[in-house]
Each structure stands twice: as structure tokens, then as C-alpha cells.
Write an enzyme that holds these catalytic residues in place. Structure first.
Site, PDB file in Angstrom:
ATOM      1  N   LYS A   1     -19.607 -22.996  16.677  1.00  0.00           N
ATOM      2  CA  LYS A   1     -18.640 -23.142  17.768  1.00  0.00           C
ATOM      3  C   LYS A   1     -18.264 -24.614  17.913  1.00  0.00           C
ATOM      4  O   LYS A   1     -19.123 -25.460  18.142  1.00  0.00           O
ATOM      5  CB  LYS A   1     -19.216 -22.634  19.083  1.00  0.00           C
ATOM      6  CG  LYS A   1     -18.170 -22.694  20.196  1.00  0.00           C
ATOM      7  CD  LYS A   1     -18.742 -22.426  21.545  1.00  0.00           C
ATOM      8  CE  LYS A   1     -17.636 -22.555  22.585  1.00  0.00           C
ATOM      9  NZ  LYS A   1     -16.951 -23.879  22.543  1.00  0.00           N
TER      10      LYS A   1
ATOM     11  N   ASP B   1     -16.243 -27.710  19.859  1.00  0.00           N
ATOM     12  CA  ASP B   1     -15.950 -28.040  21.251  1.00  0.00           C
ATOM     13  C   ASP B   1     -14.694 -28.894  21.295  1.00  0.00           C
ATOM     14  O   ASP B   1     -14.746 -30.119  21.311  1.00  0.00           O
ATOM     15  CB  ASP B   1     -17.135 -28.797  21.850  1.00  0.00           C
ATOM     16  CG  ASP B   1     -17.114 -28.789  23.365  1.00  0.00           C
ATOM     17  OD1 ASP B   1     -16.280 -28.074  23.936  1.00  0.00           O
ATOM     18  OD2 ASP B   1     -17.935 -29.500  23.969  1.00  0.00           O
TER      19      ASP B   1
ATOM     20  N   GLU C   1     -23.384 -26.723  19.976  1.00  0.00           N
ATOM     21  CA  GLU C   1     -23.183 -25.962  21.208  1.00  0.00           C
ATOM     22  C   GLU C   1     -23.499 -24.483  21.070  1.00  0.00           C
ATOM     23  O   GLU C   1     -23.963 -23.844  22.008  1.00  0.00           O
ATOM     24  CB  GLU C   1     -21.746 -26.143  21.686  1.00  0.00           C
ATOM     25  CG  GLU C   1     -21.467 -25.496  23.019  1.00  0.00           C
ATOM     26  CD  GLU C   1     -20.032 -25.695  23.475  1.00  0.00           C
ATOM     27  OE1 GLU C   1     -19.666 -25.132  24.513  1.00  0.00           O
ATOM     28  OE2 GLU C   1     -19.281 -26.392  22.772  1.00  0.00           O
TER      29      GLU C   1
END
Length: 314
Positions: free
Chosen positions: A26, A28, A173
Site C-alpha cells: 500500500k 501512501d 503502512e
């Protein structure tokens, strides 16, 4: 115009079915669709559809990377820290500069943006949204898109637990889990794309604030946030921690500009001295758990989300 597939929060698929899923890190950053008509030009749009091309001049050479083949690509624009991890606060210096190309060019040399590509929606003049994820992924990888300001990160098929440990140990994350048979669902939330984070987070809409006291006089002591349900903004809690003073001061300016006289929530929050604002600012908060009524327990402010509009959360 192609729209991004929206991603649902969720949990890691179980080992029994993890081979049906692919896992991506993921990122950011700011979600974007990249339009390459094949004539040497590039158009970058945010998930809301806004033209943000001038904000990221370092992405323009991507227009020549496909040798004239038209394509529409999906990705995340990030700013990398010293460890090579995406850093949203760093990227915020680059966001909102679509109307200031000179400023964007100045910052591009100091806070370079990088485009992480993870899907393709159109290729060679035809939509490929109906193809399964595995086939679209093959097409994307086959484009060989690796350049000074863009790349195509790997996806791991199966092995969800190992991927989870890898990103956790790296201090990242979280993961995106995507069902390998899933189609690209433009502009809707897809249950086949799942966002898995190490902390519980929620995207919320700011509907009001409570003035601070003492050293926080003149600044928001807490913001009152809600979530869009059934076309109404329902109160989700009061958030009073998680800001630096500079961030709190910036937020104060945004709240004063958005001031209104009437409460935007479906039910008036139990907050003495509350001041109301137009429900247009979106923020991300972390929290421990939820009450039975859906209120956030121990919420803490993470960041503003200028890349999201309240309508994106419905």
C-alpha cells in the site's frame, strides 16, 4: 473518462484462499489516472477527475515511454523518504499546485514525485477493464514502464502472511489485496480490492470544531467528524490529538474559511461551544475500536486528505 476503482478496508485473506489473491504494497500518496493518447502528451487526473498535470511536471516524459501506444493507467503518486518509503506529508508540499506550474517546477527538483503504476484501464484504443486482474497485470508488466519518475512495483501472488510480515518489518503502512479474477470496476467500491493497514483508520468529514483553551486559544482544540451514511453526515466522534502546532494552525485557517451557522450533522453532537463548518474537508484518523453506536474510541488525527472529497466516501 475512466474513474479509479475504490478500495474497501478489510482484513488479510485466510491461508485457505490466499492463492486467489495478489498482494501489493500500500502506497501512501495521491491516487491518479494517467491518460496517454499516443501523441506525445500526458494528462494526469486525480480520483475526483481534476486535472493535476501541471502539479507534476516530472511525469510528462511518460508520454513518450510507450512509443505511441495509447493507454490509460492507474497508479499512486508518492514522494519518497530517505528509506525509499512513500511519505504523504512530504507529498503534501506538491499537492494543490495545478494552478501554480512555476512553483510545481521549483519543488519538483527538491521534492520529486514518483508514480507507482499498478493497473491499466485502456490499451491500444480499447478498454481492458473487463479482463481479470491477472491479465491486466500481465499487460501492465509487459509495457516495461520503468523510468526516472515512474515504476511498476511487483505484486505477490498468494503468500499473504509472508507479504504481511515483509511490509511490517520494513515499516510500511500495509497491503492491498486484489482478487486475481477481479475486473476493474470504474468509480465504485470493489469488494475484490481490500486495503489492509496495521492500524485502524477511517476517512472522515469535518463538520465542526471546538475552540481550544490556554496555549491553544484561537486554535481548534478538537474537530468534530462524521461519516457519510445514507446521504447524511453522521457524527463519529471528537478528535483532539495528533497535530503539530503548525498543522493545527493551518487547519484553523481552513475551518474559519468554511464557517457556517447551522449544524451539518444528522444529529447535533454533544459538544459545548461547537462551531460548524461546511462538510467539505476530509481527514484520516486512527482509532482503537468503535462503540456500538459506531463512534470512534480514542481517535487521533493522522492527516488531511485533500485528494478526497466527501462524495468519495459515500
Amino acid at each position: 473518462m475512466s474513474r479509479c476503482t475504490n478500495i474497501n478496508p478489510g482484513t488479510l485473506p485466510t491461508p485457505a484462499v490466499e492463492d486467489q489473491w495478489a498482494f501489493e504494497v500500500k502506497q501512501d500518496g495521491q491516487r491518479a489516472m494517467i491518460y496517454l493518447p499516443g501523441d506525445g502528451t500526458a494528462l494526469v487526473r486525480s480520483r475526483s477527475g481534476a486535472d493535476i498535470t501541471p502539479a507534476y511536471p516530472e511525469l510528462l516524459p511518460l508520454a513518450d515511454s510507450l512509443g505511441g501506444r495509447p493507454a490509460v493507467l492507474d497508479g499512486e503518486i508518492v514522494a519518497l523518504d530517505d528509506r525509499g518509503h512513500s511519505d504523504f506529508k512530504r507529498l503534501q508540499q506538491r499537492m494543490g499546485l495545478a494552478c501554480s506550474p512555476a512553483r510545481a517546477a521549483y519543488l519538483a527538483a527538491r521534492v520529486p514525485a514518483h508514480l507507482m503504476l499498478f493497473d491499466v484501464a485502456h490499451l491500444d484504443g480499447r478498454p481492458v477493464t473487463g479482463l481479470p486482474y491477472t491479465k491486466r497485470r500481465e499487460l501492465l508488466v509487459g509495457l516495461g514502464l520503468a523510468g526516472p519518475a515512474w515504476s511498476t512495483p511487483v505484486a505477490i501472488v498468494g503468500h499473504g502472511a509472508q507479504a504481511w510480515e515483509m511490509v511490517r518489518n520494513a515499516g510500511l503502512e500495509g497491503l492491498l489485496a486484489k482478487r486475481r479474477t477481479s475486473r476493474y470496476q470504474s468509480g465504485v467500491r470493489s469488494k475484490a480490492w481490500i486495503k489492509i493497514r496495521f492500524v485502524r483508520t477511517a476517512d472522515v468529514v469535518v463538520g465542526g470544531w471546538v475552540p481550544g483553551r490556554g496555549r491553544l486559544t484561537g486554535l481548534p482544540g478538537a474537530v468534530l467528524v462524521g461519516e457519510q451514511l445514507g446521504g447524511q453526515l453522521h457524527y463519529a466522534g471528537s478528535v483532539g490529538t495528533g497535530w503539530s502546532r503548525a498543522e493545527r494552525t493551518r487547519l484553523a485557517g481552513l475551518l474559519h474559511v468554511a464557517a457556517i451557522d447551522t449544524c451539518p450533522f444528522a444529529e447535533i453532537p454533544p459538544a459545548a461551544g461547537a462551531q460548524w463548518v461546511l462538510p467539505r474537508l476530509v481527514g484520516e484518523v486512527g482509532y482503537a475500536t468503535r462503540t456500538r453506536a459506531g463512534r470512534l474510541r480514542h481517535p487521533s488525527w493522522h492527516r488531511l486528505r485533500p485528494d478526497l472529497a466527501p462524495g468519495d466516501l459515500a
